[in-house]
Design an enzyme around this catalytic site. Structure first.
Site, PDB file in Angstrom:
ATOM      1  N   ALA A  64      -0.696  -0.551   1.503  1.00 31.29           N
ATOM      2  CA  ALA A  64      -1.726  -0.706   0.482  1.00 31.29           C
ATOM      3  C   ALA A  64      -2.032   0.688  -0.068  1.00 31.29           C
ATOM      4  O   ALA A  64      -1.745   1.695   0.595  1.00 31.29           O
ATOM      5  CB  ALA A  64      -2.967  -1.329   1.098  1.00 31.29           C
ATOM      6  N   GLU A 112       3.466  -6.064   6.118  1.00 25.86           N
ATOM      7  CA  GLU A 112       2.768  -7.359   6.057  1.00 25.86           C
ATOM      8  C   GLU A 112       3.362  -8.255   4.964  1.00 25.86           C
ATOM      9  O   GLU A 112       3.467  -9.472   5.133  1.00 25.86           O
ATOM     10  CB  GLU A 112       1.274  -7.118   5.830  1.00 25.86           C
ATOM     11  CG  GLU A 112       0.642  -6.454   7.053  1.00 25.86           C
ATOM     12  CD  GLU A 112      -0.774  -5.977   6.816  1.00 25.86           C
ATOM     13  OE1 GLU A 112      -0.979  -5.097   5.953  1.00 25.86           O
ATOM     14  OE2 GLU A 112      -1.679  -6.492   7.480  1.00 25.86           O
ATOM     15  N   GLU A 132      -1.944   1.831  10.168  1.00 23.22           N
ATOM     16  CA  GLU A 132      -3.336   1.820   9.685  1.00 23.22           C
ATOM     17  C   GLU A 132      -4.331   2.522  10.600  1.00 23.22           C
ATOM     18  O   GLU A 132      -5.271   3.158  10.124  1.00 23.22           O
ATOM     19  CB  GLU A 132      -3.812   0.367   9.464  1.00 23.22           C
ATOM     20  CG  GLU A 132      -3.222  -0.314   8.249  1.00 23.22           C
ATOM     21  CD  GLU A 132      -1.928  -1.066   8.531  1.00 23.22           C
ATOM     22  OE1 GLU A 132      -1.296  -0.797   9.574  1.00 23.22           O
ATOM     23  OE2 GLU A 132      -1.554  -1.920   7.724  1.00 23.22           O
TER      24      GLU A 132
END
Ligand code: CAA
Length: 258
Positions: A64, A112, A132
């Site tokens: 992300a 993901e 993360e």
């Protein structure tokens, strides 16, 4: 604004390429929205039989977008995670097969995204992981759920809680990907897999995908009941008659997706 999600349909295979190379194809809100749009089209189009998803350049998707998340409040973080889940659930739940071709970095939200696909083929240049926790956050697009279901709780905890980044061969050993190949044969391996599946009865392939997904979400009695109903429902298809007639007549089946 230029689009980051490119796509092209060739003979029933929709080739989707994430191309935002200046940020190693990182998923910001607008890339997620584009993915949602393109996968919705793929699901609804009669011209699309199978999807191949990859990244342009040296990354599949490097996660992300950290630049965008840096500014986000908890509420905005929740909205981002909800949007990510919406995209991943769409991919996982569509009946058509989706194959991830992991050409390079598939980190965080990138892994993901690959986990939401039905199959993952990695190049020997792939680097995958859920880094993360090193950013003070956790996987937010389904990683804690799908990775644990795919490879088991212990191995998923080890990857997610250490943030370790592994190569394609290690990912194969752990069961994160099903195949590893040289970079220049990645696309051809993906096309071969797509073509193998496309020779089968599409409604049966879709029903099998849905039933297998179900096994991850419900107790085994409900899963078995679901399989019995799906088995029965494909008996009403023309392709069931065609597949069985072809077998008995010793010829190739010509499926009609009906
Ligand atoms: N978000 C935003 N920008 C990113 C990015 C990301 N996830 N990953 C890379 N970029 C940008 C870099 O900031 C850099 O931009 P500038 O040229 O403007 O500085 C550009 O892409 C190229 O990256 P690098 O110079 O860092 O390339 P590298 O080859 O030296 O390193 C890398 C590659 C190891 C993948 C490194 O870029 C990296 O560690 N990226 C972040 C990976 C990561 O932590 N991903 C998880 C994000 S969090 C998440 O995904 C949450 C979730 O579950 C939803």
């Amino acid at each position: 604004m230029a689009r980051s999600v490119k796509f092209e349909n060739k003979e029933g295979i929709l080739y989707i390429t994430i191309d935002r190379q200046e940020a190693l194809n990182a998923l910001n809100v607008s890339v997620l929205e584009e993915l949602y749009e393109v996968f919705t089209m793929a699901e609804n189009s009669e011209e699309v039989k199978t999807v191949l998803l990859t990244g342009e350049g040296k990354a599949f998707v490097a996660g992300a977008d950290i630049q965008q998340m840096y500014e986000m409040s908890p509420k905005e973080g929740r909205d981002m995670a909800k949007l990510g889940h919406k995209v991943m659930n769409l991919i996982e739940n569509m009946e058509k097969p989706v194959i991830a071709l992991i050409n390079g970095f598939a980190l965080g939200g990138g892994l993901e995204l690959a986990l939401a696909c039905d199959f993952r083929i990695a190049s020997t240049k792939a680097k995958v992981g859920q880094p993360e926790v090193g950013l003070g956050i956790i996987p937010g697009f389904g990683g804690t759920q799908r990775l644990a279901k795919l490879i088991g709780k212990g191995k998923a905890k080890r990857l997610i809680m250490t943030g370790e980044i592994i190569d394609g061969l290690k990912a194969l050993e752990l069961g994160i990907v099903e195949e590893v190949t040289e970079p220049d044969t990645l696309m051809e391996k993906g096309v071969a897999l797509a073509e193998t599946i496309m020779k089968k009865a599409p409604l049966a392939v879709g029903a099998a995908k849905t039933a297998i997904n179900k096994s991850m979400d419900v107790d085994s009695k409900s899963g078995s009941d679901f399989e019995i109903e799906s088995f029965s429902s494909v008996f009403s298809t023309e392709d069931k008659m065609e597949g069985m007639s072809a077998f008995l007549e010793k010829r190739e089946a010509a499926f009609k997706n009906k």
